[in-house]
Design a protein around this motif. Structure first.
Motif, PDB file in Angstrom:
ATOM      1  N   ARG A   8      -9.024   0.717  11.563  1.00 43.24           N
ATOM      2  CA  ARG A   8      -7.616   1.127  11.575  1.00 43.24           C
ATOM      3  C   ARG A   8      -7.012   1.220  10.165  1.00 43.24           C
ATOM      4  O   ARG A   8      -5.886   1.678  10.002  1.00 43.24           O
ATOM      5  CB  ARG A   8      -6.794   0.122  12.406  1.00 43.24           C
ATOM      6  CG  ARG A   8      -7.231  -0.001  13.853  1.00 43.24           C
ATOM      7  CD  ARG A   8      -6.254  -0.875  14.636  1.00 43.24           C
ATOM      8  NE  ARG A   8      -6.740  -1.107  15.996  1.00 43.24           N
ATOM      9  CZ  ARG A   8      -7.316  -2.244  16.391  1.00 43.24           C
ATOM     10  NH1 ARG A   8      -7.469  -3.253  15.539  1.00 43.24           N
ATOM     11  NH2 ARG A   8      -7.716  -2.367  17.646  1.00 43.24           N
ATOM     12  N   VAL A   9      -7.735   0.783   9.191  1.00 47.23           N
ATOM     13  CA  VAL A   9      -7.178   0.705   7.825  1.00 47.23           C
ATOM     14  C   VAL A   9      -7.040   2.102   7.207  1.00 47.23           C
ATOM     15  O   VAL A   9      -8.026   2.840   7.079  1.00 47.23           O
ATOM     16  CB  VAL A   9      -8.054  -0.190   6.929  1.00 47.23           C
ATOM     17  CG1 VAL A   9      -7.560  -0.109   5.475  1.00 47.23           C
ATOM     18  CG2 VAL A   9      -8.020  -1.628   7.425  1.00 47.23           C
ATOM     19  N   GLN A  10      -5.811   2.433   6.855  1.00 45.46           N
ATOM     20  CA  GLN A  10      -5.513   3.648   6.097  1.00 45.46           C
ATOM     21  C   GLN A  10      -5.036   3.298   4.680  1.00 45.46           C
ATOM     22  O   GLN A  10      -5.146   4.116   3.762  1.00 45.46           O
ATOM     23  CB  GLN A  10      -4.423   4.464   6.816  1.00 45.46           C
ATOM     24  CG  GLN A  10      -4.815   4.919   8.206  1.00 45.46           C
ATOM     25  CD  GLN A  10      -5.994   5.862   8.176  1.00 45.46           C
ATOM     26  OE1 GLN A  10      -6.072   6.766   7.335  1.00 45.46           O
ATOM     27  NE2 GLN A  10      -6.933   5.684   9.108  1.00 45.46           N
ATOM     28  N   VAL A  11      -4.508   2.100   4.527  1.00 43.93           N
ATOM     29  CA  VAL A  11      -3.998   1.609   3.236  1.00 43.93           C
ATOM     30  C   VAL A  11      -4.947   0.503   2.769  1.00 43.93           C
ATOM     31  O   VAL A  11      -5.035  -0.549   3.409  1.00 43.93           O
ATOM     32  CB  VAL A  11      -2.561   1.055   3.373  1.00 43.93           C
ATOM     33  CG1 VAL A  11      -2.085   0.473   2.037  1.00 43.93           C
ATOM     34  CG2 VAL A  11      -1.617   2.134   3.875  1.00 43.93           C
ATOM     35  N   PRO A  12      -5.701   0.723   1.700  1.00 36.47           N
ATOM     36  CA  PRO A  12      -6.696  -0.259   1.262  1.00 36.47           C
ATOM     37  C   PRO A  12      -6.068  -1.586   0.825  1.00 36.47           C
ATOM     38  O   PRO A  12      -4.861  -1.669   0.566  1.00 36.47           O
ATOM     39  CB  PRO A  12      -7.407   0.431   0.102  1.00 36.47           C
ATOM     40  CG  PRO A  12      -6.435   1.441  -0.400  1.00 36.47           C
ATOM     41  CD  PRO A  12      -5.663   1.894   0.789  1.00 36.47           C
ATOM     42  N   LEU A  13      -6.924  -2.620   0.715  1.00 34.61           N
ATOM     43  CA  LEU A  13      -6.462  -3.961   0.393  1.00 34.61           C
ATOM     44  C   LEU A  13      -5.653  -4.002  -0.902  1.00 34.61           C
ATOM     45  O   LEU A  13      -4.588  -4.645  -0.958  1.00 34.61           O
ATOM     46  CB  LEU A  13      -7.657  -4.908   0.303  1.00 34.61           C
ATOM     47  CG  LEU A  13      -7.359  -6.341  -0.145  1.00 34.61           C
ATOM     48  CD1 LEU A  13      -6.349  -7.019   0.775  1.00 34.61           C
ATOM     49  CD2 LEU A  13      -8.649  -7.149  -0.236  1.00 34.61           C
ATOM     50  N   GLU A  14      -6.126  -3.349  -1.967  1.00 36.12           N
ATOM     51  CA  GLU A  14      -5.416  -3.437  -3.253  1.00 36.12           C
ATOM     52  C   GLU A  14      -4.004  -2.866  -3.172  1.00 36.12           C
ATOM     53  O   GLU A  14      -3.084  -3.357  -3.831  1.00 36.12           O
ATOM     54  CB  GLU A  14      -6.198  -2.767  -4.382  1.00 36.12           C
ATOM     55  CG  GLU A  14      -6.570  -1.323  -4.161  1.00 36.12           C
ATOM     56  CD  GLU A  14      -7.965  -1.165  -3.557  1.00 36.12           C
ATOM     57  OE1 GLU A  14      -8.652  -0.193  -3.952  1.00 36.12           O
ATOM     58  OE2 GLU A  14      -8.354  -1.997  -2.728  1.00 36.12           O
ATOM     59  N   ASP A  15      -3.804  -1.832  -2.308  1.00 36.55           N
ATOM     60  CA  ASP A  15      -2.455  -1.281  -2.141  1.00 36.55           C
ATOM     61  C   ASP A  15      -1.565  -2.238  -1.355  1.00 36.55           C
ATOM     62  O   ASP A  15      -0.367  -2.381  -1.651  1.00 36.55           O
ATOM     63  CB  ASP A  15      -2.517   0.071  -1.436  1.00 36.55           C
ATOM     64  CG  ASP A  15      -3.097   1.164  -2.318  1.00 36.55           C
ATOM     65  OD1 ASP A  15      -3.267   0.919  -3.538  1.00 36.55           O
ATOM     66  OD2 ASP A  15      -3.394   2.257  -1.794  1.00 36.55           O
ATOM     67  N   GLY A  16      -2.143  -2.887  -0.354  1.00 34.63           N
ATOM     68  CA  GLY A  16      -1.379  -3.879   0.403  1.00 34.63           C
ATOM     69  C   GLY A  16      -0.957  -5.043  -0.475  1.00 34.63           C
ATOM     70  O   GLY A  16       0.172  -5.539  -0.385  1.00 34.63           O
ATOM     71  N   LEU A  17      -1.866  -5.484  -1.367  1.00 33.41           N
ATOM     72  CA  LEU A  17      -1.540  -6.565  -2.298  1.00 33.41           C
ATOM     73  C   LEU A  17      -0.416  -6.157  -3.240  1.00 33.41           C
ATOM     74  O   LEU A  17       0.508  -6.931  -3.522  1.00 33.41           O
ATOM     75  CB  LEU A  17      -2.784  -6.946  -3.107  1.00 33.41           C
ATOM     76  CG  LEU A  17      -3.938  -7.583  -2.319  1.00 33.41           C
ATOM     77  CD1 LEU A  17      -5.188  -7.688  -3.194  1.00 33.41           C
ATOM     78  CD2 LEU A  17      -3.537  -8.965  -1.807  1.00 33.41           C
ATOM     79  N   SER A  18      -0.483  -4.946  -3.759  1.00 31.56           N
ATOM     80  CA  SER A  18       0.537  -4.455  -4.685  1.00 31.56           C
ATOM     81  C   SER A  18       1.903  -4.398  -4.017  1.00 31.56           C
ATOM     82  O   SER A  18       2.919  -4.782  -4.609  1.00 31.56           O
ATOM     83  CB  SER A  18       0.142  -3.067  -5.200  1.00 31.56           C
ATOM     84  OG  SER A  18       1.107  -2.560  -6.095  1.00 31.56           O
TER      85      SER A  18
END
Length: 238
Positions: free
Chosen positions: A176-186
């Protein structure tokens, strides 16, 4: 005795004396005569400045010197000229926010871990380790899970190990991931001023999210939930 011969002799003497005087007068009385009997100007006549001193020509020391021009370090008033209008650099070192610096480091750590695994690697967990100071990153590649430790500055992979097969729950969430982890962290770090403790894939209120746990400067722990489908902040728990 008769003296009748004295008178003619006296007249002749007077005539000779007159001739002698006339000859001396032709010399100009000691002056230098010019043509037509004009006496030439004698040296020592008045100079143009009217001082009446002898005809002394100006010595080399008397020549006019150039005007004293201002030195490179002086302005027209004789004071030191400082650069005009020089503005001090805007901002000071360290002006970047703590959150911005933290986001760059954790994004670098995620990228380093994914690059080390290669292929279709996708990071889905990250946590701060105190001993040794580093980042623990979980990466999925195909149906396999890899665990890596990355240096605290996010630059170097310290160790890498394959953990085995991904469980079915993790595979479903990753799909389901469209937004990668690094973007979520930012996004989380832009929303809350803090430092990262850990982040992982979770389900919150029926939505798959990046659950990002941050430590605020006052020591409080905050959970920021970022939707993996669109990158929006679902909610914040304090």
């Amino acid at each position: 005795m008769k003296h009748t011969d004295r008178r003619p002799l006296s007249l002749a003497a007077l005539a000779l004396a007159a001739l002698l005087l006339a000859g001396c007068g032709g010399d100009g009385g000691g002056g230098d005569a010019g043509e037509g009997g004009t006496t030439a100007p004698a040296q020592g006549t008045a100079t143009p400045d009217g001082t009446g001193t002898p005809d002394d020509s100006a010595s080399p020391d008397d020549t006019a010197t150039p005007d004293d021009s201002a030195s490179p370090g002086e302005d027209a008033t004789g004071g030191s000229a400082s650069p005009s209008g020089s503005a001090s650099p805007s901002g000071s070192p360290g002006a970047d926010s703590t959150a911005g610096g933290e986001a760059a480091v954790v994004s670098s750590a995620v990228a380093a871990a994914e690059d080390a695994v290669g292929g279709d690697a996708q990071a889905f967990e990250i946590g701060r380790e105190d001993s040794p100071a580093s980042w623990q990153v979980a990466v999925a590649a195909g149906d396999r899970e890899h665990e890596l430790y990355v240096s605290q500055d996010g630059e170097d992979v310290i160790s890498q190990e394959e953990e085995g097969s991904l469980d079915s729950d993790d595979r479903e969430k990753l799909a389901r991931v469209q937004v990668p982890l690094e973007d979520g962290l930012s996004t989380a770090l832009d929303t809350v001023n803090g430092t990262l403790d850990e982040a992982q894939l979770e389900t919150e209120d029926g939505t798959t999210v990046w659950e990002v746990e941050l430590d605020e400067p006052d020591g409080n722990s905050v959970d920021v939930f970022v939707d993996v489908a669109n990158g929006s902040v679902l909610k914040i728990d304090r």
